[in-house]
Enzyme design. Structure first.
Site, PDB file in Angstrom:
ATOM      1  N   TRP A 184      16.286   4.504  -1.630  1.00 57.16           N
ATOM      2  CA  TRP A 184      17.320   4.639  -0.526  1.00 57.16           C
ATOM      3  C   TRP A 184      18.826   4.615  -1.166  1.00 57.16           C
ATOM      4  CZ3 TRP A 184      21.225   0.811   0.699  1.00 57.16           C
ATOM      5  CH2 TRP A 184      22.132   1.176   1.850  1.00 57.16           C
ATOM      6  N   HIS A 288      10.235   0.372   7.286  1.00 55.83           N
ATOM      7  CA  HIS A 288      11.097  -0.951   7.066  1.00 55.83           C
ATOM      8  C   HIS A 288      11.249  -1.651   8.564  1.00 55.83           C
ATOM      9  CE1 HIS A 288      13.127  -0.521   3.094  1.00 55.83           C
ATOM     10  NE2 HIS A 288      12.184  -0.372   2.937  1.00 55.83           N
ATOM     11  N   ASP A 296      22.721  -0.939  12.628  1.00 57.83           N
ATOM     12  CA  ASP A 296      21.636  -1.401  11.639  1.00 57.83           C
ATOM     13  C   ASP A 296      22.275  -2.734  11.320  1.00 57.83           C
ATOM     14  OD1 ASP A 296      19.676  -1.223   9.707  1.00 57.83           O
ATOM     15  OD2 ASP A 296      21.155  -0.412   8.246  1.00 57.83           O
ATOM     16  N   ASP A 328      12.635  -5.552   6.438  1.00 52.63           N
ATOM     17  CA  ASP A 328      13.852  -5.420   5.923  1.00 52.63           C
ATOM     18  C   ASP A 328      14.757  -5.901   6.753  1.00 52.63           C
ATOM     19  OD1 ASP A 328      16.345  -4.635   4.440  1.00 52.63           O
ATOM     20  OD2 ASP A 328      15.980  -2.513   5.048  1.00 52.63           O
TER      21      ASP A 328
HETATM   22  C1  RNT Z   1      19.626  -0.102   4.128  1.00 53.22           C
HETATM   23  C2  RNT Z   1      18.384   0.217   3.821  1.00 53.22           C
HETATM   24  C3  RNT Z   1      17.679  -0.521   2.645  1.00 53.22           C
HETATM   25  C4  RNT Z   1      18.131  -1.798   2.336  1.00 53.22           C
HETATM   26  C5  RNT Z   1      17.399  -2.823   1.133  1.00 53.22           C
HETATM   27  C6  RNT Z   1      18.074  -3.843   0.689  1.00 53.22           C
HETATM   28  O1  RNT Z   1      20.458   0.243   5.228  1.00 53.22           O
HETATM   29  O2  RNT Z   1      17.522  -0.312   4.982  1.00 53.22           O
HETATM   30  O3  RNT Z   1      16.385  -0.281   2.746  1.00 53.22           O
HETATM   31  O4  RNT Z   1      18.085  -2.770   3.454  1.00 53.22           O
HETATM   32  O5  RNT Z   1      16.945  -1.661   0.333  1.00 53.22           O
HETATM   33 ZN    ZN Z   2      15.555  -0.249   4.955  1.00 54.97          ZN
END
Ligand code: RNT
Ligand code: ZN
Length: 420
Positions: A184, A288, A296, A328
Site C-alpha cells: 500500500w 483488511h 477511513d 487493520d
Molecule cells: C492505510 C491502509 C494500510 C495501513 C496499514 C498500516 O489506509 O489501510 O493498510 O492501514 O498498512
Molecule cells: Zn488497510
C-alpha cells in the site's frame, strides 16, 4: 465444560440441524481459518525505527489512552495477552518499520536479520507472519514513493519493496506458512493534478520492477491495496481502486491479488458487494477488515451488518479458504489490548455465524425461483443462536467465554500498561 454452555450447544445443534447445518463442521472451519492480527494496533502505528517521526501517509491514530507499547518486547508481551483471548488459527501482521536493530537502518537497507526476533517469537507461538512494506512515516515519502517523479526517491522505494518481498520469503521459510505481503502506498495529491496518468504509469512500473527482481522468492502472496483518499491527499490517489484492480487483473499471476480494505471506498460502497466480482476473475483476495466511520477512520471492528455481510459472502461464494483475512485498525482511545481482542473475536464470531447459515438450502430456493422461502430463511437466520455455538467453541478451545477476558485485560492494564 460448564453444563449451561453444553446445554446451549445442544439446543443450537438441534436448531441448526433442522436446516441441514452441521455445527461441528462450521466450528472446525471457523477455527482453522487464519486471522492475521495487525501488530500496529498496539503502538498507534509507530514502529521501532530509531528515528523520531510522526505517522504520515494520510492515516491517523486518534486518542491518547495510556499504556501503548514502546519496544518490541512490550508489543509482543501485549500481543501475547490478546492472543490468549482470541481463539483459533492466527498470524501476526507486521510492518517493515517494526524492525529490530541496534542502530538506525533505513528502509532501503532492511534485511531478514532485522526481523529474526519476530520470526523466533512467531515460531515459538505457532503463528504465521504477514508483512507490509512501509511507504509512509519517512522523510522520503512526502512527495510520493513508488510513483514519485524524482527518480532517486522512486529507486529508494523500489529497493524497499524488493527487500520486503525477500523478507517475506524469509518469514515463509521460518514459519512454514505462506507470508501475505500487503503493498500500500499513500501516494496522492491534496489538489487535483493536471497529469493523472504519469504517476500511475510510474507506480505500475515500480510494482513490475519489484516483482521482476524477486521472482525467486517463494511462499509469498501479494495484495495490492487501493484507497479512495488520505488526509492531506484528498483530491487524488495514485493507487486508486481502478488502478489496483487493473494492475491485479492485468498481471494475472496467482500470487498477486487485490486487497480490499473496508475503509477505502466511498462511504456508501461496501466491500461485501465487491467480492463476487473480484472472484469472477481472481483465485484469491486479501481483506483488511476495518470499520470506517464517515471516513477511513480505522475504528475497532464491530460485530455489525457489514462484517456479517462480508463473511456471509465468503461462505456463499465458497471462498473462505482462498481469502486472506487480516484486520487493520488503530484505535488509541481505549485499552489497545482490548481493542485487539474485541475486533478479532468479532471477526471470528462473524465468520462462524456465516458458516452456520443454510447456504445450500438458500441456493436451492433461489435456483427454483422460490424467493419467498429465500426471504423467510435468510431473515430467520439473522437472529439464529450463533452466540451459543460461539460460547461452546471458546470454551472448547480454552479461550475466554463471553466477557471473561475483560477482567484479565484490566488487570494487565493496572499491573503493566499503566506503569509504562
Ligand atoms: C492505510 C491502509 C494500510 C495501513 C496499514 C498500516 O489506509 O489501510 O493498510 O492501514 O498498512
Ligand atoms: Zn488497510
Amino acid at each position: 465444560m460448564d453444563k449451561k454452555i453444553l446445554r446451549g450447544y445442544e439446543y443450537a445443534k438441534e436448531y441448526f440441524a433442522r436446516y441441514g447445518v452441521d455445527v461441528d463442521k462450521a466450528i472446525e472451519i471457523a477455527d482453522k481459518t487464519p486471522l492475521s492480527i495487525h501488530c500496529w494496533q498496539g503502538d498507534d502505528v509507530n514502529g521501532f525505527e530509531k528515528k523520531e517521526g510522526a505517522l504520515s501517509g494520510g492515516i491517523q491514530a486518534t486518542g491518547n489512552y495510556p499504556g501503548k507499547a514502546n519496544t518490541p518486547e512490550e508489543l509482543r508481551a501485549d500481543l501475547e495477552v490478546a492472543l490468549k483471548h482470541i481463539p483459533g488459527a492466527k498470524k501476526i501482521n507486521i510492518h517493515a518499520c517494526y524492525l529490530e536493530a541496534d542502530t538506525f537502518v533505513d528502509r532501503n537497507q532492511i534485511e531478514p536479520k532485522h526481523f529474526e526476533k519476530w520470526a523466533d517469537w512467531a515460531v515459538a507461538n505457532d503463528l504465521g507472519i504477514d508483512f507490509n512494506p512501509t511507504y509512509f512515516s519517512h522523510p522520503l515519502s512526502d512527495n510520493g514513493t513508488l510513483s514519485a517523479r524524482d527518480d532517486k526517491v522512486r529507486e529508494f522505494w523500489i529497493e524497499h519493496g524488493i527487500r520486503c518481498r525477500q523478507i517475506g520469503g524469509y518469514f515463509a521459510k521460518r514459519t512454514g506458512k505462506p507470508c501475505v505481503i500487503n503493498h500500500w502506498t499513500p501516494d496522492g495529491d491534496k489538489e487535483f493534478p493536471i497529469d493523472t496518468l504519469s504517476p500511475r504509469l510510474r507506480l505500475k512500473d515500480s510494482y513490475d520492477r519489484i516483482f521482476d527482481a524477486t521472482k525467486d522468492v517463494e511462499g509469498v502472496m501479494d495484495g495490492i491495496e487501493s484507497k479512495v483518499f488520505g488526509i492531506g491527499l484528498e483530491s487524488f490517489t495514485v493507487g486508486s481502486h481502478e488502478f489496483c484492480m487493473g494492475y491485479v487483473m492485468g498481471k494475472n499471476e496467482d500470487h498477486i491479488m487485490l486487497t480490499l480494505d473496508c475503509g477505502h471506498y466511498h462511504p456508501t460502497e461496501v466491500v461485501s458487494a465487491k467480492l463476487g466480482a473480484v472472484y469472477a476473475f481472481n483465485n484469491h483476495c486479501l481483506l483488511h477488515v476495518s470499520r470506517p466511520v464517515r471516513w477511513d477512520s480505522d475504528h475497532v471492528v464491530a460485530y455489525d451488518d457489514e462484517l456479517k455481510a462480508i463473511m456471509d459472502e465468503l461462505v456463499r461464494l465458497g471462498k473462505v479458504e482462498q481469502t486472506y483475512i487480516a484486520t487493520d485498525y488503530f484505535d488509541a482511545s481505549i485499552n489497545r489490548v482490548a481493542a485487539w481482542v474485541i475486533g478479532l473475536r468479532n471477526t471470528r464470531k462473524a465468520l462462524l455465524g456465516s458458516l452456520l447459515t443454510p447456504v445450500d438450502v438458500l441456493k436451492i430456493a433461489e435456483a427454483e425461483g422460490d424467493n419467498t422461502s429465500r426471504m423467510a430463511l435468510a431473515q430467520e437466520f439473522k437472529a439464529a443462536p450463533v452466540s451459543l455455538v460461539w460460547d461452546y467453541y471458546c470454551a472448547l478451545k480454552g479461550s475466554s467465554v463471553g466477557l471473561d477476558w475483560l477482567e484479565e485485560v484490566k488487570k494487565y492494564e493496572n499491573e503493566v500498561l499503566l506503569k509504562r
